[in-house]
Design a protein around this motif. Structure first.
Motif, mmCIF file in Angstrom:
data_model
loop_
_atom_site.group_PDB
_atom_site.id
_atom_site.type_symbol
_atom_site.label_atom_id
_atom_site.label_comp_id
_atom_site.label_asym_id
_atom_site.label_seq_id
_atom_site.Cartn_x
_atom_site.Cartn_y
_atom_site.Cartn_z
ATOM 1 N N GLY A 33 0.937 -1.356 0.110
ATOM 2 C CA GLY A 33 0.118 0.047 -0.119
ATOM 3 C C GLY A 33 0.831 1.342 0.037
ATOM 4 N N ASN A 34 2.091 1.176 0.215
ATOM 5 C CA ASN A 34 2.912 2.404 0.157
ATOM 6 C C ASN A 34 4.439 1.911 -0.401
ATOM 7 O OD1 ASN A 34 4.317 1.623 2.684
ATOM 8 N ND2 ASN A 34 2.455 1.878 3.552
ATOM 9 N N GLY A 35 5.207 3.071 -0.456
ATOM 10 C CA GLY A 35 6.579 2.932 -0.874
ATOM 11 C C GLY A 35 7.717 2.005 0.106
ATOM 12 N N ALA A 36 7.296 2.158 1.337
ATOM 13 C CA ALA A 36 8.126 1.591 2.471
ATOM 14 C C ALA A 36 7.856 0.105 2.347
ATOM 15 C CB ALA A 36 7.937 2.050 3.825
ATOM 16 N N GLU A 37 6.583 -0.261 2.181
ATOM 17 C CA GLU A 37 6.132 -1.631 2.194
ATOM 18 C C GLU A 37 6.567 -2.167 1.023
ATOM 19 O OE1 GLU A 37 2.017 -4.286 2.543
ATOM 20 O OE2 GLU A 37 1.911 -2.218 2.735
ATOM 21 N N ALA A 38 6.586 -1.816 -0.143
ATOM 22 C CA ALA A 38 7.057 -2.387 -1.119
ATOM 23 C C ALA A 38 8.527 -2.519 -1.284
ATOM 24 C CB ALA A 38 6.775 -1.230 -2.335
ATOM 25 N N LEU A 39 9.410 -1.790 -0.578
ATOM 26 C CA LEU A 39 10.563 -2.031 -0.664
ATOM 27 C C LEU A 39 10.943 -3.143 0.246
ATOM 28 C CD1 LEU A 39 12.146 1.734 -0.487
ATOM 29 C CD2 LEU A 39 12.220 0.001 -2.479
ATOM 30 N N GLU A 40 10.028 -3.154 1.608
ATOM 31 C CA GLU A 40 10.148 -4.266 2.437
ATOM 32 C C GLU A 40 10.102 -5.713 1.990
ATOM 33 O OE1 GLU A 40 8.640 -5.832 6.674
ATOM 34 O OE2 GLU A 40 7.834 -4.086 5.817
ATOM 35 N N ARG A 41 9.002 -5.925 0.668
ATOM 36 C CA ARG A 41 8.619 -6.980 0.181
ATOM 37 C C ARG A 41 9.601 -7.410 -0.915
ATOM 38 N NH1 ARG A 41 3.673 -9.097 1.218
ATOM 39 N NH2 ARG A 41 2.073 -7.763 2.288
ATOM 40 N N PHE A 42 9.863 -6.272 -1.439
ATOM 41 C CA PHE A 42 11.096 -6.366 -2.777
ATOM 42 C C PHE A 42 12.380 -6.879 -1.891
ATOM 43 C CE2 PHE A 42 14.723 -4.775 -4.815
ATOM 44 C CZ PHE A 42 14.500 -5.253 -6.007
ATOM 45 N N GLY A 43 12.626 -6.660 -0.765
ATOM 46 C CA GLY A 43 13.799 -7.154 -0.153
ATOM 47 C C GLY A 43 13.743 -8.513 0.358
#
Length: 226
Positions: A33-43
């Motif tokens: 739902g947001n950029g921080a969550e996206a980067l966390e999942r991407f990592g």
């Protein structure tokens, strides 16, 4: 091969609709739902495609894409309501592979995703094949007729971009922003110089960067049956 897509969208209904559509086509779809969550999942996981909203709170899509590009060449399609050419150029400068404007058709978005990922992941394990070239997009290694080819980073990035977008014409300005950024204060002719070097490195390999008069450059790839 199971394909995994990360859908980064702060509108939960739109994210759910896209996830359901891709899921129905056999993809493993996850949402953020947001950029921080996206980067966390991407990592945490390996994705084959990222659908990335531009306008999000705290961290916009451009910033997220730049962070991703420091680590990966995973295909990224921006999804946004912003329709100005400057916004699109900014998206390509951040490292996006394609740009879809809201409101959009899910079948059209899916067709774009299929075409893009088919080129990038052709041959499996992140191998891209075109003409007599083969590129491992994860290790950044390249071969021409089985022989290794070494390219400077900028030429490699330009070649990969052209191969992922065959047939599309890109102006000098678009290429300059995409590979040198908005802050570059040199001449657009730097693009011509790198294209010339890239053409020399490619030689006769079935992949030709054509000059389109008064428009820019286009990649043409020879059909394997020709």
């Amino acid at each position: 091969m199971e394909r995994r897509v990360l859908i980064v969208e702060d509108d939960p209904l739109m994210a759910e609709a896209a996830a359901d559509y891709f899921g129905g086509k056999g993809w493993l779809a996850e949402t953020a739902g947001n950029g921080a969550e996206a980067l966390e999942r991407f990592g945490q996981k390996r994705f084959h495609l990222i659908l990335l909203d531009v306008m999000m709170p705290e961290m916009n899509g451009f910033s997220v894409c730049r962070r991703i590009r420091k680590e990966s060449d995973v295909p990224v399609i921006f999804i946004t309501a912003r329709v100005m050419e400057e916004d699109q150029l900014n998206g390509y400068s951040a490292g996006a592979d394609d740009y879809v404007v809201k409101p959009f058709s899910l079948p059209v978005l899916y067709a774009k995703a299929e075409a893009l990922t088919a080129r990038v992941w052709k041959g499996g394990a992140g191998r891209l094949k075109a003409g007599d070239l083969e590129i491992d997009v994860r290790s950044r290694e390249m071969w021409k007729r089985g022989e290794p080819v070494a390219l400077p980073p900028k030429e490699y990035e330009m070649l990969l971009f052209f191969l992922e977008n065959p047939g599309r014409v890109y102006s000098r300005e678009q290429l300059l922003i995409r590979f040198w950024g908005y802050d570059f204060d040199g001449s657009e002719r730097v693009v011509d110089s790198h294209i010339k070097k890239l053409r020399k490195a490619l030689g006769d390999c079935g992949c030709v960067i054509r000059t389109v008069q008064r428009m820019g450059y286009r990649m043409e790839v020879r059909n394997e049956k020709e």
